[in-house]
Design an enzyme around this catalytic site. Structure first.
Site, PDB file in Angstrom:
ATOM      1  N   CYS A  87       0.837  -1.205   0.000  1.00 36.74           N
ATOM      2  CA  CYS A  87       0.000   0.000   0.000  1.00 36.74           C
ATOM      3  C   CYS A  87       0.873   1.258   0.000  1.00 36.74           C
ATOM      4  O   CYS A  87       1.534   1.522  -0.991  1.00 36.74           O
ATOM      5  CB  CYS A  87      -0.979  -0.055   1.172  1.00 36.74           C
ATOM      6  SG  CYS A  87      -2.368   1.067   0.972  1.00 36.74           S
ATOM      7  N   HIS A 195      -3.514  -5.687   1.084  1.00 37.57           N
ATOM      8  CA  HIS A 195      -2.867  -5.856   2.393  1.00 37.57           C
ATOM      9  C   HIS A 195      -2.834  -7.322   2.828  1.00 37.57           C
ATOM     10  O   HIS A 195      -3.726  -7.758   3.557  1.00 37.57           O
ATOM     11  CB  HIS A 195      -3.639  -5.068   3.441  1.00 37.57           C
ATOM     12  CG  HIS A 195      -3.420  -3.597   3.399  1.00 37.57           C
ATOM     13  ND1 HIS A 195      -2.399  -2.970   4.070  1.00 37.57           N
ATOM     14  CD2 HIS A 195      -4.094  -2.625   2.758  1.00 37.57           C
ATOM     15  CE1 HIS A 195      -2.456  -1.670   3.859  1.00 37.57           C
ATOM     16  NE2 HIS A 195      -3.475  -1.424   3.058  1.00 37.57           N
ATOM     17  N   GLU A 197      -1.104  -8.688   5.077  1.00 36.38           N
ATOM     18  CA  GLU A 197      -0.940  -8.816   6.530  1.00 36.38           C
ATOM     19  C   GLU A 197      -2.277  -8.754   7.272  1.00 36.38           C
ATOM     20  O   GLU A 197      -2.345  -9.082   8.446  1.00 36.38           O
ATOM     21  CB  GLU A 197       0.019  -7.730   7.050  1.00 36.38           C
ATOM     22  CG  GLU A 197      -0.560  -6.337   7.237  1.00 36.38           C
ATOM     23  CD  GLU A 197      -0.730  -5.525   5.946  1.00 36.38           C
ATOM     24  OE1 GLU A 197      -0.553  -6.098   4.860  1.00 36.38           O
ATOM     25  OE2 GLU A 197      -1.050  -4.328   6.044  1.00 36.38           O
TER      26      GLU A 197
END
Lengths: 221, 76
Positions: A87, A195, A197
């Site tokens: 990002c 994302h 994560e």
């Protein structure tokens, strides 16, 4: 596996990224500050997190890309150290010149924050080896400036040389050729808007991001 | 001494902000607008004697992203 996460003023996904890395590698990452002048020795991965570094002033990632630590990150990438930008981290990597193109305002002008379907385009990389080629995965995005643009020669080159890592399987932000994540020519630098994560354990509502960290772990364990 | 750096999107680069402004102008009845492009102006207060090429260097290194943007420097 020895990893580090670079924290810029305004980063806000650094903790999630550290949690995901520790979950998969069993070892807490080292937190680096944007103003640090040197890297710890023998890092296996440098990760740049999402967020709004320096308030996105001037352009997203522009100020962070000129931070003192980035000189060292650029040098490490040149030595072959894997560098992952998620990002805002992807925006920083393009601004720093480690990846081609630019991330512009979303074509619909809205901030987009939702799960999106992606295709894993290239699995021959240390970041994606645990995925199947062409596999559909679901990973959330949360960005205002994720509209990847480059000139058509650059886009052709990215596609022909296997530098497109992820593609959106649906319209998200107007990105050229639906590109969601790209690699450098050497394939040791990956930038992506989604994302991973945020989807590493079932309580997150999905685990499709976990294999990115497992790919890296298996490459260096 | 003032230096003014005008940063504009390169021709051909999609400008969704410009497009939204264009639609809004049309909504206000300004039908004569063919296109809108959004850029930015950065005004610097610099030491006397600063040259145009020094300011251009600032633009290349930071103020503009030359992948997608052009810039113009005006001194004085």
């Amino acid at each position: 596996m020895k990893t580090a996460v670079v924290v810029f003023p305004g980063s806000n996904c650094d903790r999630d990224l550290m949690v995901a890395l520790e979950l998969v590698t069993g070892r807490a990452p080292i937190a680096l500050w944007h103003d640090d002048k040197e890297l710890p020795e023998e890092l296996d991965l440098i990760a740049l997190p999402g967020g709004f570094s320096h308030g996105d002033y001037l352009r997203s990632g522009a100020i962070a890309a000129r931070a003192p630590i980035m000189r060292e990150v650029i040098a490490a990438a040149g030595r072959g150290t894997p560098v992952l930008g998620i990002c805002n981290g992807f925006q920083v990597l393009t601004e720093a010149g480690l990846l081609p193109g630019a991330l512009m305002r979303n074509a619909g002008l809205d901030f987009v924050c939702r799960d999106v379907k992606l295709e894993v385009v290239n699995t021959q990389t240390p970041f994606t080896s645990a995925y199947r080629p062409g596999e559909p995965v679901t990973i959330p995005v949360a960005h205002h400036d994720g509209n990847f643009q480059a000139d058509s020669d650059t886009l052709d080159r990215l596609e022909q040389q296997g530098q497109v890592a992820f593609r959106y399987a649906e319209e998200v932000n107007g990105s050229a050729r639906n590109i969601a994540g790209i690699l450098n020519h050497r394939r040791n630098v990956l930038g992506m808007m989604p994302h991973p994560e945020r989807v590493v354990e079932p309580a997150h509502g999905g685990t499709d991001g976990r294999r990115m960290f497992e790919s890296l772990f298996s490459a260096f364990a | 001494m003032k230096a003014r750096v005008t940063v504009s999107l390169k021709p051909g680069v999609l400008d969704p902000q410009g497009r939204a402004i264009h639609h809004a102008l049309e909504g206000l009845g300004f039908g004569q607008v063919a296109d809108v492009r959004v850029g930015k102006v950065i005004e610097l207060d610099v030491a006397d004697g600063t040259t145009e090429s020094q300011v251009a260097e600032m633009a290349r290194k930071l103020l503009a992203n030359t992948v997608i943007e052009n810039f113009k420097v005006d001194l004085g």
